[in-house]
Write an enzyme that holds these catalytic residues in place. Structure first.
Site, PDB file in Angstrom:
ATOM      1  N   THR A 140       0.879  -1.125  -0.081  1.00 49.76           N
ATOM      2  CA  THR A 140      -0.077  -0.094   0.119  1.00 49.76           C
ATOM      3  C   THR A 140       0.892   1.207   0.064  1.00 49.76           C
ATOM      4  OG1 THR A 140      -1.871   0.973   0.955  1.00 49.76           O
ATOM      5  CG2 THR A 140      -0.383   0.036   2.516  1.00 49.76           C
ATOM      6  N   LYS A 187       3.509   1.185  -3.868  1.00 45.55           N
ATOM      7  CA  LYS A 187       3.066   0.280  -4.941  1.00 45.55           C
ATOM      8  C   LYS A 187       3.768   0.411  -6.256  1.00 45.55           C
ATOM      9  CE  LYS A 187      -1.688   0.300  -3.300  1.00 45.55           C
ATOM     10  NZ  LYS A 187      -2.927   0.939  -3.271  1.00 45.55           N
ATOM     11  N   ALA A 244      -2.476  10.808  -8.063  1.00 47.44           N
ATOM     12  CA  ALA A 244      -1.607  10.300  -9.396  1.00 47.44           C
ATOM     13  C   ALA A 244      -0.694   9.229  -8.890  1.00 47.44           C
ATOM     14  CB  ALA A 244      -0.790  11.354  -9.995  1.00 47.44           C
ATOM     15  N   GLY A 297     -14.942   3.335   0.722  1.00 44.05           N
ATOM     16  CA  GLY A 297     -13.554   2.539   0.264  1.00 44.05           C
ATOM     17  C   GLY A 297     -13.751   0.995   0.641  1.00 44.05           C
ATOM     18  N   ARG A 309      -1.907  17.089  -6.815  1.00 45.50           N
ATOM     19  CA  ARG A 309      -0.861  18.220  -6.082  1.00 45.50           C
ATOM     20  C   ARG A 309       0.564  18.617  -7.034  1.00 45.50           C
ATOM     21  NH1 ARG A 309       1.099  16.771  -0.351  1.00 45.50           N
ATOM     22  NH2 ARG A 309       1.904  14.892  -1.339  1.00 45.50           N
ATOM     23  N   ASP A 321      -6.145  -3.976  -7.382  1.00 49.24           N
ATOM     24  CA  ASP A 321      -6.832  -2.606  -7.172  1.00 49.24           C
ATOM     25  C   ASP A 321      -7.886  -2.253  -8.220  1.00 49.24           C
ATOM     26  OD1 ASP A 321      -5.893  -1.866  -4.656  1.00 49.24           O
ATOM     27  OD2 ASP A 321      -4.238  -0.602  -5.492  1.00 49.24           O
TER      28      ASP A 321
HETATM   29  P1  ATR Z   1      -0.260   5.173  -3.556  1.00 46.93           P
HETATM   30  O1  ATR Z   1       0.684   4.355  -4.421  1.00 46.93           O
HETATM   31  O2  ATR Z   1      -1.056   4.205  -2.527  1.00 46.93           O
HETATM   32  O3  ATR Z   1      -1.252   5.898  -4.503  1.00 46.93           O
HETATM   33  P2  ATR Z   1       1.504   7.157  -3.526  1.00 46.93           P
HETATM   34  O4  ATR Z   1       1.830   6.846  -4.947  1.00 46.93           O
HETATM   35  O5  ATR Z   1       2.312   7.936  -2.335  1.00 46.93           O
HETATM   36  O6  ATR Z   1       0.430   6.342  -2.901  1.00 46.93           O
HETATM   37  O7  ATR Z   1       0.313   8.561  -4.037  1.00 46.93           O
HETATM   38  C1  ATR Z   1      -0.318   9.109  -3.113  1.00 46.93           C
HETATM   39  C2  ATR Z   1      -1.133  10.283  -3.910  1.00 46.93           C
HETATM   40  O8  ATR Z   1      -1.808  10.810  -2.952  1.00 46.93           O
HETATM   41  C3  ATR Z   1      -0.465  11.319  -4.721  1.00 46.93           C
HETATM   42  O9  ATR Z   1      -1.123  11.635  -5.805  1.00 46.93           O
HETATM   43  C4  ATR Z   1      -0.019  12.405  -3.744  1.00 46.93           C
HETATM   44  O10 ATR Z   1       0.032  13.410  -4.448  1.00 46.93           O
HETATM   45  P3  ATR Z   1       1.532  14.075  -4.903  1.00 46.93           P
HETATM   46  O11 ATR Z   1       1.672  13.409  -6.491  1.00 46.93           O
HETATM   47  O12 ATR Z   1       1.533  15.453  -5.214  1.00 46.93           O
HETATM   48  O13 ATR Z   1       2.551  13.503  -3.977  1.00 46.93           O
HETATM   49  C5  ATR Z   1      -1.366  12.522  -3.057  1.00 46.93           C
HETATM   50  N1  ATR Z   1      -1.373  12.883  -1.785  1.00 46.93           N
HETATM   51  C6  ATR Z   1      -0.696  12.583  -0.529  1.00 46.93           C
HETATM   52  N2  ATR Z   1      -0.966  13.350   0.381  1.00 46.93           N
HETATM   53  C7  ATR Z   1      -1.489  14.586  -0.166  1.00 46.93           C
HETATM   54  C8  ATR Z   1      -1.974  15.852   0.410  1.00 46.93           C
HETATM   55  N3  ATR Z   1      -1.751  15.933   1.622  1.00 46.93           N
HETATM   56  N4  ATR Z   1      -2.736  16.820  -0.544  1.00 46.93           N
HETATM   57  C9  ATR Z   1      -2.636  16.462  -1.891  1.00 46.93           C
HETATM   58  N5  ATR Z   1      -2.407  15.115  -2.189  1.00 46.93           N
HETATM   59  C10 ATR Z   1      -1.792  14.180  -1.480  1.00 46.93           C
END
Ligand code: ATR
Length: 524
Positions: free
Chosen positions: A300, A304, A374, A492, A397, A345
């Site tokens: 997770t 990933k 993303a 979820g 973001r 997923d």
């Molecule tokens: P996973 O593999 O589970 O999707 P990840 O690859 O770390 O986890 O992705 C987390 C996503 O949540 C990303 O899109 C991240 O945005 P960034 O690409 O800008 O890092 C987003 N995310 C996590 N914390 C956030 C926050 N506080 N505000 C906005 N977006 C957030």
């Protein structure tokens, strides 16, 4: 035999009695009397405490842990010797003696206790971290005793646990017994795998207040969730790799499914720090230790994508869907040493969307859809939605990531700041059908940050269908806003359930007990 040991950390004899009874009723197999916790500690009270513990009918280990080794005893050597002698006279089965004390006083074990060597546990503790001279420490310990040695050190990262597991393995292969554990959350697997590796004992606490060291699992959890009674040398190792993982429901659901289906496995929370090198170090460590019988791992946030890269570097099998998504939430370790990567997923998310009232594949076609995020989870959701021909825009973001993903999956992208204009062009009051599907694939709103929402309340209108892939809490702040605005919601848990069930099948080759998994999620 690995004793499931409960430290008794009461400060007076009345409480000692109460804790002893609770420990016995909860299934403890050995009681560790932490004499140093007694506020009025004398030779007499130590003997009385041992007497009480003996009355329970379980084996007793008497420990008087000094301040320097993380305990509360600050008396001198003579006082310590009197207390330990009293515990022995009262009939303790085992006695803990600290290596540090012996080395300081230049004494040998027989000068401390008349007990035979196999009843003495010679202990070493390090609350700073993993010492780099563990071999030397074990060598020095062997010079004092042919009996049980105990090594406990603080784990800074999960991979620090391997040293303790290696010790257990080495002693087990020599037919000797040891206690080796890494303290704190990153070391929790050393406590949970102790029985598999034939450790002399592992320590569990009655409750959080009664814990005697950081990272101790609770007795009831050890017995129920982690299936203590069914763990054996061949038990396979599974778990969830992520950061954080404490809030994950995967251990609850997978372990219960193992119980129902009779699969011989233990599924652990594996807190792997966010840096990619930590993930690689941990996965390499598992691969180098086939005797841990690693079988399968859920992956997770935030690992990933890097988990998929790791499998690729190892020359493992990558399921085409996971390859296209560019992220793996499921790793399978084959018995011949091969590794493979899958993505469940996609299936979980699409099932969740299609199970929503009034939703269908036809309705998804061309439906304006905003995916927030993303990362790895977003990739799976976007792949599913694009395959279903939804009209997807990715909001993130970090805009560069959204742009790259949009190019990869042939859809649109926008900065997360544009989300405030989400509902502007299209609140169609003439239809009861959702005109916009919104899917949150970020961790925003996940426990413990439950007050956050990726979307402000003002933007949400009743023609939206809002799906939050965050499942803890069940009603996130985003879903709360959605419900208040009269919008449709998908939480979820449905996605979690379907991705977990598909993982279970990959891990075990058995049909997942879907009803049981569903019921557990509802009860939680
Ligand atoms: P996973 O593999 O589970 O999707 P990840 O690859 O770390 O986890 O992705 C987390 C996503 O949540 C990303 O899109 C991240 O945005 P960034 O690409 O800008 O890092 C987003 N995310 C996590 N914390 C956030 C926050 N506080 N505000 C906005 N977006 C957030």
């Amino acid at each position: 035999m690995t004793y499931l040991t409960v430290p008794i950390t009461a400060t007076n004899l009345r409480e000692v009695g109460e804790q002893l009874r609770r420990a016995a009723a909860g299934g403890a197999e050995l009681l560790e009397l932490r004499l140093d916790y007694l506020e009025k500690l004398t030779a007499d009270s130590a003997a009385q405490a041992v007497d009480l513990a003996k009355g329970i009918g379980l084996r007793v280990l008497a420990t008087c842990r000094s301040v320097g080794e993380g305990g509360r005893f600050s008396g001198d050597e003579t006082a310590l010797r009197n207390i330990l002698a009293a515990a022995c006279r009262a009939g303790t089965d085992y006695l803990d003696i600290e290596l540090a004390g012996l080395e300081r006083s230049g004494q040998a074990i027989p000068q401390f206790t008349p007990l035979s060597p196999e009843r003495v546990i010679l202990s070493y503790h390090n609350f700073e971290g993993l010492p780099d001279n563990l071999d030397d420490i074990l060598y020095r310990m062997a010079g004092y005793t042919p009996g049980v040695v105990k090594v406990a050190y603080k784990a800074q990262t999960i991979s620090d646990s391997f040293a303790a597991l290696d010790i257990l393995r080495a002693y087990q292969s020599q037919g000797q017994q040891a206690i080796a554990l890494a303290m704190d959350e990153p070391g929790v697997l050393t406590r949970l795998l102790a029985k598999k590796l034939g450790a002399f004992m592992t320590f569990t606490s009655l409750d959080e207040q009664a814990a005697s060291a950081p990272g101790q699992v609770m007795l009831a959890e050890m017995k129920n969730r982690y299936r203590w009674d069914s763990i054996g040398p061949q038990t396979r190792l599974l778990g969830i790799i992520g950061w954080p993982v404490a809030q994950s429901m995967s251990p609850l659901v997978h372990n219960a499914a193992f119980t129902t289906t009779g699969y011989n496995g233990i599924y652990l929370p594996l807190a792997v720090a966010p840096e990619t090198k930590e993930l690689n170090r941990f996965l390499d460590g598992l691969l180098e230790r086939p005797w841990l019988h690693p079988a399968g791992f859920s992956v997770t946030i935030p690992h990933k994508q890097h988990a998929l890269d790791w499998v690729r570097r190892k020359g493992g099998y990558i399921e085409p869907l996971a390859g296209r998504i560019g992220a793996a939430n499921t790793l399978v370790f084959e018995q011949d040493g091969g590794v493979s990567a899958y993505n469940t997923d996609y299936l979980g998310a699409m099932n969740a969307i299609l199970e929503a009232p009034g939703m269908s594949r036809e309705k998804l076609q061309g439906l304006p859809t905003a995916v927030i995020g993303a990362g790895g989870a977003a990739r799976a959701v976007i792949a599913g939605l694009v395959d279903a021909r939804a009209d997807v825009t990715i909001y993130n973001r970090t805009i560069e990531k959204a742009e790259m993903l949009a190019e990869e999956f042939d859809c649109r992208f926008a900065p997360a700041s544009d989300l405030v204009r989400l509902g502007e062009n299209g609140t169609d009051v003439t239809t009861t059908q959702p005109t916009l599907l919104v899917v949150n694939c970020t961790s925003v709103g996940m426990h413990p940050n439950v007050q956050h929402s990726p979307l402000p309340a003002e933007v949400i209108s009743k023609n939206m269908l809002i799906f939050d892939t965050v499942y803890n809490p069940q009603e996130t702040r985003l879903l709360h806003y959605a419900r208040r605005a009269g919008a449709g919601t998908i939480d979820g848990r449905t996605m979690f359930l379907h991705q977990a069930a598909a993982q279970f099948e990959r891990f075990t080759g058995q049909t997942p007990p879907l009803d049981l998994m569903h019921r557990l999620l509802e009860e939680k």
